[in-house]
Design an enzyme around this catalytic site. Sequence first.
Site, short mmCIF file in Angstrom:
data_model
loop_
_atom_site.label_atom_id
_atom_site.label_comp_id
_atom_site.label_asym_id
_atom_site.label_seq_id
_atom_site.Cartn_x
_atom_site.Cartn_y
_atom_site.Cartn_z
N LYS A 295 0.55 2.39 -2.27
CA LYS A 295 1.59 2.00 -0.83
C LYS A 295 1.66 0.45 -1.24
O LYS A 295 3.28 1.04 -0.50
CB LYS A 295 0.16 2.17 0.41
CG LYS A 295 0.05 4.55 0.72
CD LYS A 295 -0.80 4.27 1.82
CE LYS A 295 -0.91 6.26 2.06
NZ LYS A 295 -1.59 5.85 2.91
N ARG A 296 1.31 -0.41 -0.73
CA ARG A 296 2.00 -1.49 -0.98
C ARG A 296 2.88 -1.72 -2.03
O ARG A 296 3.87 -2.84 -1.80
CB ARG A 296 0.49 -2.74 -1.46
CG ARG A 296 0.00 -2.23 -2.66
CD ARG A 296 -1.23 -3.49 -2.87
NE ARG A 296 -1.21 -3.92 -4.41
CZ ARG A 296 -2.20 -3.58 -4.92
NH1 ARG A 296 -2.09 -2.45 -3.64
NH2 ARG A 296 -2.22 -3.15 -5.88
#
Length: 540
Positions: free
Chosen positions: A395-396
């Site tokens: 997700k980063r």
Amino acid sequence: MRLDIATMALGLAILTRQIHIRSVSAFTLSNRHYLSRTFTTGSNSNTNGSGSTTSAAVNGRGRLGRRTRPAQSSDSLASILESMNQRHGMFMSVVEESTSSSTSVNGSSSGDMTISDEEMSKLFPQKGKNLDDMAPRMRFAPSPTGSLHVGGARTALYNWLTAKKGQLDRPGEDGAFVVRVEDTDVARSTKESEKSVLDDLTWLGLTWDEGPDDTTAKYGPYRQSERSELYIKLANKLLEEGKAYRCFCTKEELEEMKAKQEAEGLPTRYDGTWRDADPELVQQKLDEGMEFTVRFKVAEGARVIIEDAVRGTVAWDADSTVGDFILLRSSGVPVYNFCVAVDDATMGITTVVRAEEHLTNTLRQGLILDAMGAPRPRYAHCSLILGEDKQKLSKRHGATSCNQFKLEGFLPDAMINYLALLGWNDGTDNEIFSRDELIDAFDVDRVVKSPSIFDMDKLKWVNSQHLKKMSVEDLLEMVTEQMNMQEIYKEGADEQQVKDFTFAATSLAKQMMEVTADAVNNAKVVLGYGLPSTFDELND
């Protein structure tokens, strides 16, 4: 009073966590029910040549009193339910409904948790066949614990492409793209996640030939939580044949074993305490209702060798690598690798394409398949997809789930085009493929070992090329969806005016558009110029 508090706590848990008793907790309960019903003291036990006890069934009598589980898990809830049921006759309808509606392989009664040699001979559809001489049966097996992410979508795509090409090359055969839901993680699996994953597959156009809620396909059901009886039967068969055994080690004993091995600098694995236990001692533990796991008996000197389509020859020394591993937990719930091996064999899967993180699972699965006398599928383990920082995609790095890409205005055909290129090429410089062109060109043997880098700019470029091939009329519906998501139109706006504005916004942005949301963002900029609504209002 204690019972009332427990009942209220259970009711609160159901209301606040939306626990699906019949689909999740009942899975554990039904397994314990089977384990309890199928054991008969003394009459079913026998001794194999090595001195270990085997049985025609697995015993799960009595409350599992010594090992505790996290309070939040559905498995703990199942223990509470079962305990209440034994002491107070509560919730019997849950257990009975789960077990009475279940039928075993070939329609035998759920009360008989053994499987005959004749049934075994019919259980594996690919046994004795040459996998090269049949249409591929491919599978995608998501765990419903979250959304469908880029890595899973690529795995599904590679399997789908192989299956579709096989169906074109060998029409009328048993080739298929199978979706199997691996929902035995009772604490994390949810129906909401399952729906999300299936919706994302549908959006990508990766339609399945066999899958959940398919009541007609002959290899179903396609949720592992609905296949528990088959797992129990096959575990019992392995016990009968001396290929598995009961282990009564406590959690504390196992932790002590591990600590001792670590202190001595040895690999940590089960030391075989109950592998060749005295049959009388095993029977004594069963009579006492002691909880146990069922462990696979790894043969001395066992090796597993596979020819991986991506990685070449891969070999493991099983005896020194894994030791005797667990097939059934003390709760009666089968472990992941046992379920996967059973399902691949009984669903006739010919090739397993999956991520490299599953490569080590192939060792245990291969041992189980060999022990059952089932054919092994072929394997292809694809490298991971990394972010631009060379770390595993997460997700980063921004959008990673298919639904996020859908909301941002990417096209399904562009997504599968780009995903296919993450680890594969057709040997040319071509980077833009239609769906049919991918089916025709794709070959697992051209998947590369090296990790792929997910490049958002490259994805946008691929998407823009697909957008350019579409007419304005073809894009109107998708742009209208983007307009509505960003609340451009007032409620009750004139339908024709909405259509005209969308057409104008799409036409204006089309040549430079990377995603359909660009038409909306461009229109918002234009509207911000404060232009007059008619030419008559223009200043000289």
